[in-house]
Design a protein around this motif. Sequence first.
Motif, PDB file in Angstrom:
ATOM      1  N   TYR A 187      50.018  75.238  66.927  1.00 44.05           N
ATOM      2  CA  TYR A 187      50.537  76.559  67.301  1.00 44.05           C
ATOM      3  C   TYR A 187      50.351  76.830  68.796  1.00 44.05           C
ATOM      4  CZ  TYR A 187      51.531  78.017  62.514  1.00 44.05           C
ATOM      5  OH  TYR A 187      52.066  78.129  61.260  1.00 44.05           O
ATOM      6  N   THR A 188      49.304  76.256  69.396  1.00 46.35           N
ATOM      7  CA  THR A 188      49.128  76.391  70.848  1.00 46.35           C
ATOM      8  C   THR A 188      50.276  75.706  71.574  1.00 46.35           C
ATOM      9  OG1 THR A 188      46.714  76.477  70.648  1.00 46.35           O
ATOM     10  CG2 THR A 188      47.609  75.873  72.795  1.00 46.35           C
ATOM     11  N   GLU A 189      50.617  74.486  71.128  1.00 41.80           N
ATOM     12  CA  GLU A 189      51.714  73.752  71.770  1.00 41.80           C
ATOM     13  C   GLU A 189      53.059  74.429  71.527  1.00 41.80           C
ATOM     14  OE1 GLU A 189      51.850  69.648  70.848  1.00 41.80           O
ATOM     15  OE2 GLU A 189      50.072  69.171  72.044  1.00 41.80           O
ATOM     16  N   LEU A 190      53.178  75.142  70.405  1.00 38.06           N
ATOM     17  CA  LEU A 190      54.430  75.855  70.118  1.00 38.06           C
ATOM     18  C   LEU A 190      54.461  77.235  70.769  1.00 38.06           C
ATOM     19  CD1 LEU A 190      54.840  74.953  66.332  1.00 38.06           C
ATOM     20  CD2 LEU A 190      56.280  74.159  68.206  1.00 38.06           C
ATOM     21  N   SER A 191      53.421  77.499  71.600  1.00 35.68           N
ATOM     22  CA  SER A 191      53.320  78.789  72.317  1.00 35.68           C
ATOM     23  C   SER A 191      53.246  79.967  71.354  1.00 35.68           C
ATOM     24  CB  SER A 191      54.505  78.959  73.288  1.00 35.68           C
ATOM     25  OG  SER A 191      54.507  77.942  74.247  1.00 35.68           O
ATOM     26  N   VAL A 192      52.423  79.834  70.326  1.00 34.74           N
ATOM     27  CA  VAL A 192      52.141  80.935  69.403  1.00 34.74           C
ATOM     28  C   VAL A 192      50.621  81.133  69.383  1.00 34.74           C
ATOM     29  CG1 VAL A 192      52.607  81.904  67.112  1.00 34.74           C
ATOM     30  CG2 VAL A 192      54.083  80.094  68.009  1.00 34.74           C
ATOM     31  N   PRO A 193      50.044  81.641  70.508  1.00 36.73           N
ATOM     32  CA  PRO A 193      48.577  81.724  70.616  1.00 36.73           C
ATOM     33  C   PRO A 193      47.936  82.642  69.579  1.00 36.73           C
ATOM     34  CG  PRO A 193      49.651  82.866  72.440  1.00 36.73           C
ATOM     35  CD  PRO A 193      50.716  82.111  71.737  1.00 36.73           C
ATOM     36  N   SER A 194      48.676  83.628  69.066  1.00 35.55           N
ATOM     37  CA  SER A 194      48.090  84.517  68.055  1.00 35.55           C
ATOM     38  C   SER A 194      47.760  83.739  66.779  1.00 35.55           C
ATOM     39  CB  SER A 194      49.055  85.664  67.744  1.00 35.55           C
ATOM     40  OG  SER A 194      50.296  85.148  67.264  1.00 35.55           O
TER      41      SER A 194
END
Length: 653
Positions: free
Chosen positions: A228-235
């Motif tokens: 999710y970090t790599e997909l730019s979904v930090p939440s």
Amino acid sequence: MSAWYRFTRLMVWLLPIIFLAPFFCASQVADPSQLRLDKLNKYSHLAAVAIYNWNSTTDIDNAQIVSMIEKLNIQNDDTSEGIIFRHILATATANETEKPRIPVYVKYPLLKKHWDELKEMNAELFSASKAYYIYARAINDFDRSHERFGVTVPLLRNLKIEALDTGNRTATAIASIWLAMELTLESPIQAINEIEYALAYLPTRSSTLTLENALDSATAHQWLRHMYTELSVPSKAHFHSMKIIDERNQSDEFITWAYFTAVDSLLLQSNFKDALSTSDNALSYANNRDSEHEVFLTLYQRLRVLLLGFRQTHESDIRDIIRTLDATEIKKIEAKSKELAYLYQSYKAIFEGDKKQLSIAVERYKEEMLNTLHSTGFRAEHLLRKELELTRIYDAAGDYKKAYEHSKAYDQILFEKNTEQFKFSSSSFTDGIAKDIELAHYRQKELASLREQKEGLSTDKEAMKTTIFVLLLTILLILVLWLWVAKKQSDLLAERDSLTGALTRRAMLNSLKKSLKSNKTSSIALLDVDNFKKINDRYGHAVGDEVLTTITQIIKNRIRKSDKLCRYGGEEFLIYFSDTDEKSAKRILDELNVALSRQKHWNGTDEKFCVSFSSGLLDVKGETNLDRIIKACDDLLYKAKRDGRARVASLSF
């Protein structure tokens, strides 16, 4: 006192003993099924420990693992679980050429009935064991290339269906998480779906490592956080970091890193208030752990939070942290992580406005990241972390031009990584709509055929029956013929190594069992190509493959039809000399080495070089125990290696 009275009193004493004795004895005899389950737990622990620690610099060394193997006597266990775990342990290091292999040898082929028996006893261990075996076999067969996904993904999908059929949710989750691991590179979106699917029923972390809990719920949360970090979904990344913390059942460094990544996710969202609060909890946890490195890591993360979000209002707190970190013996930190030490020095220089020291610290960090790049199996992730950290450092320092440059570099690496990942994705794994349409068409055709049959039967019932019978019989005969041909082709392919055309290890061992019983005079030699890794490293795998095929052809041209040759593993070959004593077999091996030394020209390179092999030769003299024979050949082979290579070390039983 009458005799009758004495007899009655004696019976009053004896009856309870007579009735209770069987129950007492039964309680003293251990339940065989429970003993077998206990043995399975020990085998599972042994396999996990060996896989994760063999030839590694951990607290458990090779000698301790060998001691565990000997204590459990797994080499002599011919039950289904003994056969399965011997194959698992042997496969784990089958391609190892430079370092020692796990000293376990297969005696019998691994069959479906063995897996079925394990599935009946322990469905969860069945899922974990078979999943690892599928993965390890493919790693060996495809030399760690991405081509293995065409094999592992379908097999792991079938394993998941098998686990579903058992009705065991944890067994299904274990199969699913192993499938997700392969899909991480093959099809990341499907990998996320598989992990989310499995998450609720995965085993939790345990102090006792087993195959079942090797990929546990904490590992699943960590993978999801990373993806999710790599997909730019930090939440979502923050959510999964916090789940690791909330669900912890033991205190270790893994939780400290979970706090670190949770704060990291909040920083990516510029949520400095929650980041500071989480940092407080992390520091409290690290202080209770009594680990200088973990405290340093947590204080460093807190320093970043304060510098990025509270620099104007918490200057005294920042100075206190820097004083505490400076008081730490930095050499101890560098010994564990130079990367962390240089990152701290960079943020310290930013706070103190020391541009020269910042430049030095950043250059040291870059150099360390490049030095450690070759030793990581996750090159893209390593480079992404480097560019992300440099972006943050320059952003905090106010050098927005350099921050933008490294941000662009991060995006480019991420773009290339995702492009590469999705390039591997096979339409056969994802094209669900096409499958559904094909199934719908098939059903429509089937319904139309039934209608036609019904109409035909109403007009000419008997003729239609005859026609249908002939048609079905023809289809059945064609199907039987096709299955027979397919089986023959499959059996032939299974018995031959795809590269060299020599027999496979399994085919060779099956053949030797019959030959050794009927042939009293025979010799067996185990060959290993000298310096094969150097050939691969210098000239490439294509030349390495050419060397193996050339050796195979030279051997085939020299030995008789009654002799047998197999590729035993990697650059190792096994030769069975029928009706041949030690002296004659040694002469043939020496001739083969001479013939091989004349081969100096190779299609894959313009450079000239010659190849040799070392060999362990055994005159079996009627011995039929394959394990003893192979072990003796292996020992002789290593003796030949130690004595200078390009030679034969021989012995007679």
